[in-house]
Design an enzyme around this catalytic site. Structure first.
Site, PDB file in Angstrom:
ATOM      1  N   GLU A  21     -37.731  86.898 122.646  1.00  0.00           N
ATOM      2  CA  GLU A  21     -37.315  88.274 122.319  1.00  0.00           C
ATOM      3  C   GLU A  21     -35.792  88.318 122.183  1.00  0.00           C
ATOM      4  O   GLU A  21     -35.097  87.335 122.401  1.00  0.00           O
ATOM      5  CB  GLU A  21     -37.748  89.248 123.427  1.00  0.00           C
ATOM      6  CG  GLU A  21     -39.046  89.994 123.139  1.00  0.00           C
ATOM      7  CD  GLU A  21     -38.866  91.118 122.132  1.00  0.00           C
ATOM      8  OE1 GLU A  21     -37.774  91.221 121.515  1.00  0.00           O
ATOM      9  OE2 GLU A  21     -39.806  91.899 121.938  1.00  0.00           O
ATOM     10  N   ASN A 151     -39.662  99.400 121.548  1.00  0.00           N
ATOM     11  CA  ASN A 151     -39.345  98.376 120.553  1.00  0.00           C
ATOM     12  C   ASN A 151     -38.664  98.999 119.340  1.00  0.00           C
ATOM     13  O   ASN A 151     -38.483 100.214 119.264  1.00  0.00           O
ATOM     14  CB  ASN A 151     -40.619  97.641 120.107  1.00  0.00           C
ATOM     15  CG  ASN A 151     -40.938  96.448 120.984  1.00  0.00           C
ATOM     16  OD1 ASN A 151     -40.087  95.595 121.232  1.00  0.00           O
ATOM     17  ND2 ASN A 151     -42.173  96.380 121.471  1.00  0.00           N
ATOM     18  N   ASP A 202     -43.260  95.800 116.513  1.00  0.00           N
ATOM     19  CA  ASP A 202     -42.419  95.210 117.561  1.00  0.00           C
ATOM     20  C   ASP A 202     -40.949  95.350 117.166  1.00  0.00           C
ATOM     21  O   ASP A 202     -40.541  96.418 116.713  1.00  0.00           O
ATOM     22  CB  ASP A 202     -42.841  93.752 117.796  1.00  0.00           C
ATOM     23  CG  ASP A 202     -42.591  93.298 119.227  1.00  0.00           C
ATOM     24  OD1 ASP A 202     -41.422  93.210 119.633  1.00  0.00           O
ATOM     25  OD2 ASP A 202     -43.574  93.034 119.947  1.00  0.00           O
TER      26      ASP A 202
END
Length: 293
Positions: A21, A151, A202
């Site tokens: 991430e 997100n 996302d």
């Protein structure tokens, strides 16, 4: 109908992160940084030399942002820290959610004002446990509450519009912000309704034309939307759980991924889960600014 492009990119890093991430590109050093949240690691890849480095942390970092040549900002499950690049020492910079040990940080992005937007969520993704915050010079301000999986935090090229999503709802929101501070100046409105589509919205980035590029969790894809929210095209990727994009040199896009939640059989079927990829999509890059401590 939107175009679908088979994967013609390459593997930028074959290191398989449990939860890759927080991808961000540091143009000053030509270096891509990203986090392995659950593995308590951050990675760097110097693109000119191809040198990759790994740094262990005592916290679950989800954002690593440039301050200057000697320091970085780290957002984590234990709050905000200033990281000394030379020694790795972490100096506390502020708490995000004091007393909320059941939460951790998740997606975040730097605004042109030198402030950070950072989302939090429950460690087990409990409904509505998280929120989205604004951080400026260590001052933390709550912006939006009862978020399950924050997100897609990103900002338009003129720094006057912010985007974000609760992936559980899959509805990307947009809100006007003050370009000088990064603080909202209006109320959020619906921008993209992905609630009826497969996969989860996302991490996202904006390009220099105001288009949005989104990593679609569960769909092995990088999706491209116009500045008005119209779906333009999809670029396929070789890992299903794609998580976070970042522009790198020459306007290419790096995309992290994850193997979190996959059993042994699923990992065997998805062998590149957790790797970081790169695509040349021809978009005009917009790079993340530095944090002002």
């Amino acid at each position: 109908m939107a175009s679908i492009h088979p994967f013609k990119g390459s593997v930028l890093s074959s290191t398989l992160c449990e939860l890759g991430e927080g991808a961000s590109f540091e143009a000053e050093t030509n270096t891509l940084w990203w986090c392995n949240i659950l593995g308590k690691e951050i990675y760097s890849l110097e693109l000119s030399s191809g040198t990759q480095s790994a740094f262990s942390l005592p916290v679950m970092a989800s954002v690593v942002a440039r301050i200057d040549s000697g320091r970085q900002l780290i957002a984590s499950d234990k709050g905000l820290f200033i990281r000394n690049r030379a020694t790795g020492e972490l100096t506390p910079h502020g708490e995000i959610e004091p007393g909320r040990d059941g939460n951790r940080s998740n997606d975040g992005r730097m605004h042109a004002s030198g402030s950070l937007w950072i989302g939090t969520m429950g460690r087990t993704a409990a409904d509505g446990a998280g929120a989205i915050y604004h951080v400026a010079r260590g001052v933390v301000t709550k912006l939006f509450d009862t978020v399950s999986i924050p997100n897609s935090i990103c900002f338009s090229p003129d720094a006057a519009t912010a985007y974000f999503v609760d992936t559980r709802a899959n509805k990307m929101m947009t809100v006007a912000v003050d370009p000088a501070t990064g603080l909202p100046s209006g109320k959020p409105t619906l921008f993209i309704d992905g609630s009826a589509d497969a996969g989860g919205i996302d991490g996202s980035i904006c390009d220099a034309d105001g288009h949005i590029w989104n990593a679609r969790w569960g769909e092995a894809a990088l999706d491209h939307y116009s500045a008005d929210g119209s779906f333009i095209q999809r670029y396929q990727l070789p890992a299903k759980r794609t998580t976070c994009p970042a522009f790198i040199d020459n306007g290419r896009i790096a995309v992290t991924s994850a193997w979190e939640g996959l059993d042994e059989a699923s990992r065997t079927a998805d062998p590149m889960a957790g790797a970081t990829f790169v695509l040349d999509v021809g978009a005009k890059a917009k790079y993340d600014p530095a944090y002002l401590p």
